[in-house]
Design a protein around this motif. Structure first.
Motif, PDB file in Angstrom:
ATOM      1  N   MET A 241       0.821  -1.203   0.000  1.00 50.36           N
ATOM      2  CA  MET A 241       0.000   0.000   0.000  1.00 50.36           C
ATOM      3  C   MET A 241       0.861   1.262   0.000  1.00 50.36           C
ATOM      4  SD  MET A 241      -3.070  -0.948  -0.245  1.00 50.36           S
ATOM      5  CE  MET A 241      -3.677   0.697  -0.115  1.00 50.36           C
ATOM      6  N   ILE A 242       1.858   1.304   0.855  1.00 52.63           N
ATOM      7  CA  ILE A 242       2.685   2.513   0.966  1.00 52.63           C
ATOM      8  C   ILE A 242       3.448   2.762  -0.327  1.00 52.63           C
ATOM      9  CG2 ILE A 242       4.681   3.514   2.151  1.00 52.63           C
ATOM     10  CD1 ILE A 242       3.575   2.278   4.740  1.00 52.63           C
ATOM     11  N   VAL A 243       3.987   1.716  -0.926  1.00 54.10           N
ATOM     12  CA  VAL A 243       4.722   1.886  -2.187  1.00 54.10           C
ATOM     13  C   VAL A 243       3.806   2.414  -3.273  1.00 54.10           C
ATOM     14  CG1 VAL A 243       5.906   0.633  -4.038  1.00 54.10           C
ATOM     15  CG2 VAL A 243       6.528   0.210  -1.665  1.00 54.10           C
ATOM     16  N   SER A 244       2.617   1.828  -3.419  1.00 51.32           N
ATOM     17  CA  SER A 244       1.712   2.281  -4.477  1.00 51.32           C
ATOM     18  C   SER A 244       1.200   3.692  -4.210  1.00 51.32           C
ATOM     19  CB  SER A 244       0.554   1.299  -4.660  1.00 51.32           C
ATOM     20  OG  SER A 244      -0.195   1.158  -3.485  1.00 51.32           O
ATOM     21  N   LEU A 245       0.947   4.033  -2.959  1.00 52.85           N
ATOM     22  CA  LEU A 245       0.500   5.393  -2.636  1.00 52.85           C
ATOM     23  C   LEU A 245       1.612   6.415  -2.851  1.00 52.85           C
ATOM     24  CD1 LEU A 245      -1.631   4.730   0.568  1.00 52.85           C
ATOM     25  CD2 LEU A 245      -2.454   5.238  -1.737  1.00 52.85           C
ATOM     26  N   ALA A 246       2.835   6.075  -2.484  1.00 55.64           N
ATOM     27  CA  ALA A 246       3.951   7.001  -2.690  1.00 55.64           C
ATOM     28  C   ALA A 246       4.214   7.243  -4.172  1.00 55.64           C
ATOM     29  CB  ALA A 246       5.207   6.460  -2.008  1.00 55.64           C
ATOM     30  N   LEU A 247       4.128   6.188  -4.965  1.00 58.95           N
ATOM     31  CA  LEU A 247       4.298   6.366  -6.412  1.00 58.95           C
ATOM     32  C   LEU A 247       3.185   7.224  -6.990  1.00 58.95           C
ATOM     33  CD1 LEU A 247       5.503   2.794  -7.432  1.00 58.95           C
ATOM     34  CD2 LEU A 247       6.836   4.905  -7.488  1.00 58.95           C
ATOM     35  N   SER A 248       1.967   7.049  -6.497  1.00 61.32           N
ATOM     36  CA  SER A 248       0.849   7.877  -6.960  1.00 61.32           C
ATOM     37  C   SER A 248       1.065   9.338  -6.585  1.00 61.32           C
ATOM     38  CB  SER A 248      -0.458   7.389  -6.350  1.00 61.32           C
ATOM     39  OG  SER A 248      -0.759   6.098  -6.777  1.00 61.32           O
ATOM     40  N   GLU A 249       1.538   9.566  -5.377  1.00 65.54           N
ATOM     41  CA  GLU A 249       1.781  10.945  -4.932  1.00 65.54           C
ATOM     42  C   GLU A 249       2.866  11.615  -5.752  1.00 65.54           C
ATOM     43  OE1 GLU A 249       2.987  13.468  -0.962  1.00 65.54           O
ATOM     44  OE2 GLU A 249       3.744  11.437  -1.216  1.00 65.54           O
ATOM     45  N   SER A 250       3.836  10.858  -6.218  1.00 66.54           N
ATOM     46  CA  SER A 250       4.946  11.451  -6.961  1.00 66.54           C
ATOM     47  C   SER A 250       4.470  12.160  -8.218  1.00 66.54           C
ATOM     48  CB  SER A 250       6.000  10.393  -7.298  1.00 66.54           C
ATOM     49  OG  SER A 250       5.497   9.476  -8.245  1.00 66.54           O
ATOM     50  N   VAL A 251       3.364  11.721  -8.803  1.00 63.31           N
ATOM     51  CA  VAL A 251       2.821  12.385  -9.992  1.00 63.31           C
ATOM     52  C   VAL A 251       2.410  13.812  -9.641  1.00 63.31           C
ATOM     53  CG1 VAL A 251       1.020  12.313 -11.755  1.00 63.31           C
ATOM     54  CG2 VAL A 251       2.096  10.191 -10.989  1.00 63.31           C
ATOM     55  N   GLY A 252       1.826  14.008  -8.477  1.00 65.47           N
ATOM     56  CA  GLY A 252       1.485  15.358  -8.022  1.00 65.47           C
ATOM     57  C   GLY A 252       2.723  16.210  -7.806  1.00 65.47           C
ATOM     58  N   ILE A 253       3.788  15.588  -7.341  1.00 66.79           N
ATOM     59  CA  ILE A 253       5.045  16.325  -7.141  1.00 66.79           C
ATOM     60  C   ILE A 253       5.605  16.785  -8.485  1.00 66.79           C
ATOM     61  CG2 ILE A 253       7.431  16.115  -6.331  1.00 66.79           C
ATOM     62  CD1 ILE A 253       6.337  14.220  -4.137  1.00 66.79           C
ATOM     63  N   TYR A 254       5.449  15.959  -9.532  1.00 64.10           N
ATOM     64  CA  TYR A 254       5.887  16.381 -10.865  1.00 64.10           C
ATOM     65  C   TYR A 254       5.184  17.677 -11.272  1.00 64.10           C
ATOM     66  CZ  TYR A 254       7.201  11.389 -11.286  1.00 64.10           C
ATOM     67  OH  TYR A 254       7.699  10.128 -11.095  1.00 64.10           O
ATOM     68  N   GLY A 255       3.896  17.759 -11.011  1.00 67.44           N
ATOM     69  CA  GLY A 255       3.138  18.969 -11.337  1.00 67.44           C
ATOM     70  C   GLY A 255       3.596  20.165 -10.533  1.00 67.44           C
ATOM     71  N   LEU A 256       3.900  19.948  -9.255  1.00 69.58           N
ATOM     72  CA  LEU A 256       4.397  21.038  -8.419  1.00 69.58           C
ATOM     73  C   LEU A 256       5.741  21.540  -8.918  1.00 69.58           C
ATOM     74  CD1 LEU A 256       3.946  22.804  -5.913  1.00 69.58           C
ATOM     75  CD2 LEU A 256       5.126  21.034  -4.577  1.00 69.58           C
ATOM     76  N   VAL A 257       6.604  20.624  -9.305  1.00 68.98           N
ATOM     77  CA  VAL A 257       7.913  21.018  -9.847  1.00 68.98           C
ATOM     78  C   VAL A 257       7.728  21.844 -11.118  1.00 68.98           C
ATOM     79  CG1 VAL A 257      10.005  20.110 -10.961  1.00 68.98           C
ATOM     80  CG2 VAL A 257       9.213  19.121  -8.798  1.00 68.98           C
ATOM     81  N   LEU A 258       6.863  21.385 -11.996  1.00 73.46           N
ATOM     82  CA  LEU A 258       6.600  22.153 -13.224  1.00 73.46           C
ATOM     83  C   LEU A 258       6.078  23.540 -12.897  1.00 73.46           C
ATOM     84  CD1 LEU A 258       4.995  19.544 -15.630  1.00 73.46           C
ATOM     85  CD2 LEU A 258       7.097  20.828 -16.010  1.00 73.46           C
ATOM     86  N   PHE A 259       5.172  23.630 -11.946  1.00 76.11           N
ATOM     87  CA  PHE A 259       4.631  24.933 -11.567  1.00 76.11           C
ATOM     88  C   PHE A 259       5.726  25.843 -11.029  1.00 76.11           C
ATOM     89  CE2 PHE A 259       2.865  27.888  -8.499  1.00 76.11           C
ATOM     90  CZ  PHE A 259       1.916  28.532  -9.283  1.00 76.11           C
ATOM     91  N   LEU A 260       6.580  25.308 -10.181  1.00 75.97           N
ATOM     92  CA  LEU A 260       7.661  26.121  -9.610  1.00 75.97           C
ATOM     93  C   LEU A 260       8.690  26.529 -10.669  1.00 75.97           C
ATOM     94  CD1 LEU A 260       8.158  24.310  -6.193  1.00 75.97           C
ATOM     95  CD2 LEU A 260       7.011  26.496  -6.621  1.00 75.97           C
TER      96      LEU A 260
END
Length: 166
Positions: A103-122
């Motif tokens: 569960m933690i691995v799959s949730l962390a990988l899912s969250e990383s997609v949101g981090i990609y968007g934050l990086v692009l925004f910054l």
């Protein structure tokens, strides 16, 4: 592992899920709260359109990878497998630990997609791009949420029962 401790362990999974989902809300709140104090563009020379396309592809591969990693772990393959045919049978406590890892691995990988968007925004991309990446990440988080039905089915399989409970 009795029913009470299994319930407690499952509640911990939901708390982890809620914390990671909360981080997605924070990623959207950062630009809204900081508003004009964020630089419009960092003039980094990075072609944002190309980077956006690449990160969308990486995000898709990440979510697909999360699905297969979770499936592989829960099916009984790999170092964190839950193999019902193992020489030493898993007890419920070991099983819950391995389910938690999946569960933690799959949730962390899912969250990383949101981090990609934050990086692009910054880096200077627009707020809409951030929201698209957060939405994709949220869909992954929803799909990979802890489900008691999945856990019960996996426990039955680990104990050697078939789909009909025999």
């Amino acid at each position: 592992m009795n029913t009470k401790s299994a319930g407690t362990a499952f509640m911990k999974l939901w708390i982890i899920w809620a914390a990671i989902a909360g981080s997605l809300i924070i990623y959207v709140a950062i630009p809204l709260l900081l508003g004009d104090s964020l630089p419009q563009s960092m003039e980094s020379g990075i072609p944002l359109g190309t980077m956006r396309t690449v990160l969308l592809g990486v995000g898709a591969v990440t979510l697909i990878g999360a699905f297969f990693v979770r499936k592989r772990v829960l099916k009984g393959e790999g170092p964190y497998s839950m193999d019902a045919k193992a020489q030493v049978p898993l007890n419920a406590s070991d099983f819950m630990k391995k389910y938690t890892v999946a569960m933690i691995v799959s949730l962390a990988l899912s969250e990383s997609v949101g981090i990609y968007g934050l990086v692009l925004f910054l880096l200077g991309d627009n707020f809409t791009t951030l929201c698209v990446f957060i939405a994709i990440s949220a869909v992954g988080m929803f799909l990979f949420r802890p489900k008691i039905e999945d856990l019960e089915e996996l426990l039955r399989k680990a104990q050697g029962e078939d789909a009909f409970g025999r």
